[in-house]
Motif scaffolding. Structure first.
Motif, PDB file in Angstrom:
ATOM      1  N   ILE A 224      -6.616  -5.507   7.662  1.00 36.15           N
ATOM      2  CA  ILE A 224      -7.552  -4.392   7.541  1.00 36.15           C
ATOM      3  C   ILE A 224      -7.355  -3.423   8.705  1.00 36.15           C
ATOM      4  N   TYR A 227      -4.193  -1.324   7.796  1.00 33.19           N
ATOM      5  CA  TYR A 227      -4.360  -0.347   6.727  1.00 33.19           C
ATOM      6  C   TYR A 227      -5.566   0.544   6.945  1.00 33.19           C
ATOM      7  N   GLU A 229      -8.595   0.178   5.988  1.00 34.64           N
ATOM      8  CA  GLU A 229      -9.154   0.386   4.656  1.00 34.64           C
ATOM      9  C   GLU A 229      -9.694  -0.936   4.120  1.00 34.64           C
ATOM     10  N   ARG A 234      -6.958   1.062  -2.669  1.00 34.63           N
ATOM     11  CA  ARG A 234      -6.185   1.905  -1.741  1.00 34.63           C
ATOM     12  C   ARG A 234      -5.196   1.072  -0.942  1.00 34.63           C
ATOM     13  N   ILE A 235      -5.557  -0.176  -0.624  1.00 35.99           N
ATOM     14  CA  ILE A 235      -4.614  -1.042   0.087  1.00 35.99           C
ATOM     15  C   ILE A 235      -3.360  -1.236  -0.762  1.00 35.99           C
ATOM     16  N   GLU A 238      -1.266   1.957  -0.882  1.00 37.66           N
ATOM     17  CA  GLU A 238      -0.529   2.111   0.371  1.00 37.66           C
ATOM     18  C   GLU A 238       0.711   1.211   0.367  1.00 37.66           C
ATOM     19  N   GLN A 239       0.529  -0.025  -0.112  1.00 38.17           N
ATOM     20  CA  GLN A 239       1.659  -0.964  -0.127  1.00 38.17           C
ATOM     21  C   GLN A 239       2.703  -0.541  -1.151  1.00 38.17           C
ATOM     22  N   LEU A 328      -3.505  -8.527  -1.372  1.00 32.89           N
ATOM     23  CA  LEU A 328      -3.483  -8.202   0.054  1.00 32.89           C
ATOM     24  C   LEU A 328      -2.075  -8.236   0.630  1.00 32.89           C
TER      25      LEU A 328
END
Lengths: 413, 169
Positions: A224, A227, A229, A234-235, A238-239, A328
């Motif tokens: 967390i 990121y 976030e 959104r995680i 982003e990935q 995650l």
């Protein structure tokens, strides 16, 4: 007395209410003509339907219901049944046996046969139990496991609709909060059964879950921090663009910073997965139902479908845990190397990309489930004091150290 | 949303009454969890997602588990058999009357409910989550209280370690 559709002139808002509903702007232009079937229901339950229709968008509710029915009931629950089958086949392969192969092709219908068997068996309630909690406990293990699936994004977008039931800004916290309620089912089952084996199983489970919840929560803090976030959608986005947490090989992840940050993320991943094993009561940490010591632990006194609910709850928790791990650490629904990745969280996604993303998500989840299963048949069970020592003396400290390490790395880089 | 507000308020109140009325300590603990869940739902309705989730995570998920853990180790039947004496009754009514008097005094001040607070999420523009804003506030405006609380918790932890040691060297 006929019903006359009328425009909403009166506002139900109290004078001091906060102006926080952004959807209101959209709704304000509605005329009686396009209010659809909502007015029809009003005379039936005036206060309830008015309360519901004034403050909610029906398309959100309908979309959510469809997603819940399809994702939870038509996909996750059959996956629970199938993972029981997979467990038996994999364990058989590991132990050089054949496993269930008689019902249907490759024994695939074994799960259905088991389900029918559970439903038809006598549902026996022992005389000395506390009836209310004895009945409540199986439901309490199953329900939280399914509730947590609400925040896990199982795809990008399909026909413009986000493929997550509830797009919360506190995703991982929600999962931990709800899954921490699972322990009540086990504790109450152990206590209400009024049997010493059940009770010891319940007590063990409580202390185990409390111990590992701490390292589970701490283990994802580095992620967390990196990121910045808490929204799982959104995680994943982003990935998808900048490299998975554990595979930073494209986008901005392909840099010295990305590689260095993969070290704390890997430590996080190890702690996260181990704690997940403990949280879901899977071997090597299945002390609450340790057969050799406690008969069957907290569900010793249960039979028929009530027993099956414990069983299914365990597998459902495992599937959701796998989903969270995938989301995650392995980029959720995204393909590697940024293939077919949408540019931003709000970008339009062609429907076939959306379908591929959903397929990718479930492929990854199945992979992690198989990992869970293989571990179960590979490692021997821990002793109880070893389990507690591992949780409190090693993982807790390592997780804390990892948080500090990540913070320092982020400050330096 | 008013419908949901009444639903979850009813849940919280129902749980609260259950805590007091039930003779079985386990039932009381479960009622308390029910009450916490209703309260969490009310927070979430006010767009305070973080507070609502923490209510479940900390109170329902951690603290009440410990409560239940201790209760289970007690003899529940003895607890159920225990008689209520007149002293309990007088003491409890005294506390109840004092509390009701307090509530009436506060509510009769007249300016209750008139204040128009803006939501935290509104103050910094839409789109930013309440988690970000609470975090920012905690580590900028309120950094000193946070440090004090942290030290307090450390003291408590050390205290527990010292107390649970059987013999001090």
């Amino acid at each position: 007395m006929g019903f006359q559709p009328m425009a909403r002139v009166e506002s139900n808002e109290a004078p001091g209410t906060l102006p926080r509903d952004s959807n209101r702007r959209v709704r304000s232009h509605r005329t009686p003509q396009n209010m659809g079937w909502k007015p029809m229901l009003r005379p039936l339950f005036p206060s309830v339907t008015r309360a519901l229709s004034d403050h909610m968008d029906w398309h959100i509710i309908i979309a959510a219901v469809i997603k819940i029915v399809v994702f939870v009931f038509l996909v996750t629950l059959p996956m629970v049944a199938m993972s029981v089958w997979a467990e038996r086949r994999v364990s058989a392969a590991i132990q050089d046996r054949v496993g269930p192969n008689r019902v249907g092709p490759f024994g695939l219908l074994q799960a259905v046969a088991d389900g029918i068997k559970f439903l038809l068996k006598e549902d026996f309630t022992p005389a000395q139990v506390n009836k209310f909690y004895f009945w409540l406990a199986p439901a309490l293990t199953m329900v939280p496991a399914l509730l947590t699936s609400a925040v896990i994004p199982f795809g990008s977008r399909l026909f413009g609709e986000k493929m997550v039931i509830a797009d919360l800004d506190v995703g991982p916290l929600f999962v931990f909060a709800i899954s921490s309620l699972t322990v009540y089912g086990i504790v109450l089952a152990g206590w209400s059964s009024n049997s010493k084996y059940s009770f010891l199983g319940g007590v063990r489970s409580t202390s185990q879950m409390i111990s590992y919840e701490i390292s589970l929560g701490l283990s994802i803090i580095p992620l967390i921090l990196i990121y910045g976030e808490l929204n799982l959608g959104r995680i994943v986005q982003e990935q998808a663009v900048n490299g998975w947490a554990l595979l930073p090989l494209w986008g901005e992840g392909l840099s010295l910073k990305g590689f260095i940050l993969a070290i704390p993320l890997f430590i996080s991943f190890v702690i996260f997965m181990t704690s997940m094993f403990a949280e879901t009561n899977r071997l090597p940490f299945d002390l609450p139902e340790c057969e050799t010591e406690l008969v069957a632990g907290y569900h010793t006194e249960y039979s028929s479908m009530k027993f099956a609910l414990f069983f299914l709850g365990e597998y459902a928790a495992m599937i959701i845990g796998s989903g969270l791990a995938v989301t995650l650490f392995f980029g959720g629904w995204s393909l590697p190397f940024g293939w077919l990745a949408p540019e931003s969280i709000d970008a339009a996604v062609p429907w076939w990309h959306g379908l591929i993303h959903i397929g990718v998500y479930f492929t990854k989840v199945i992979g992690v489930i198989l990992f869970f299963i293989v571990i179960r048949w590979t490692l021997p069970r821990f002793r109880y004091d070893q389990l507690m020592r591992l949780g409190w003396v090693f993982f807790f400290e390592i997780a804390l150290f990892n948080v500090a390490l990540t913070a320092i790395l982020l400050a330096v880089l | 949303m008013t419908f949901l507000f009444y639903l979850f308020s009813a849940l919280a109140l129902f749980g609260g009454i259950g805590v007091v009325v039930n003779r079985n300590p386990v039932s009381s603990a479960i009622s308390m969890i029910l009450s916490f869940l209703g309260l969490a739902a009310l927070f979430i309705q006010l767009d305070a997602f973080l507070v609502g989730i923490l209510q479940i995570l900390v109170y329902a998920g951690a603290i009440m588990v410990l409560f239940l853990f201790i209760i289970m180790l007690l003899d529940v039947r003895e607890e159920q058999r225990r008689r209520r004496s007149i002293v309990h009754f007088i003491g409890a009514s005294g506390v109840a009357i004092a509390f009701v008097a307090l509530v009436i005094t506060v509510l009769s001040r007249g300016d209750i409910g008139k204040a128009n607070f803006t939501a935290l999420t509104e103050s910094k523009g839409p789109g930013t989550s309440d988690v970000h804003q609470i975090g920012e506030l905690l580590f900028s405006t309120y950094w000193f209280p946070v440090q004090i609380v942290a030290v307090l918790l450390l003291v408590a932890t050390v205290g527990v370690v010292v107390l649970s040691k059987k013999e001090l060297k």
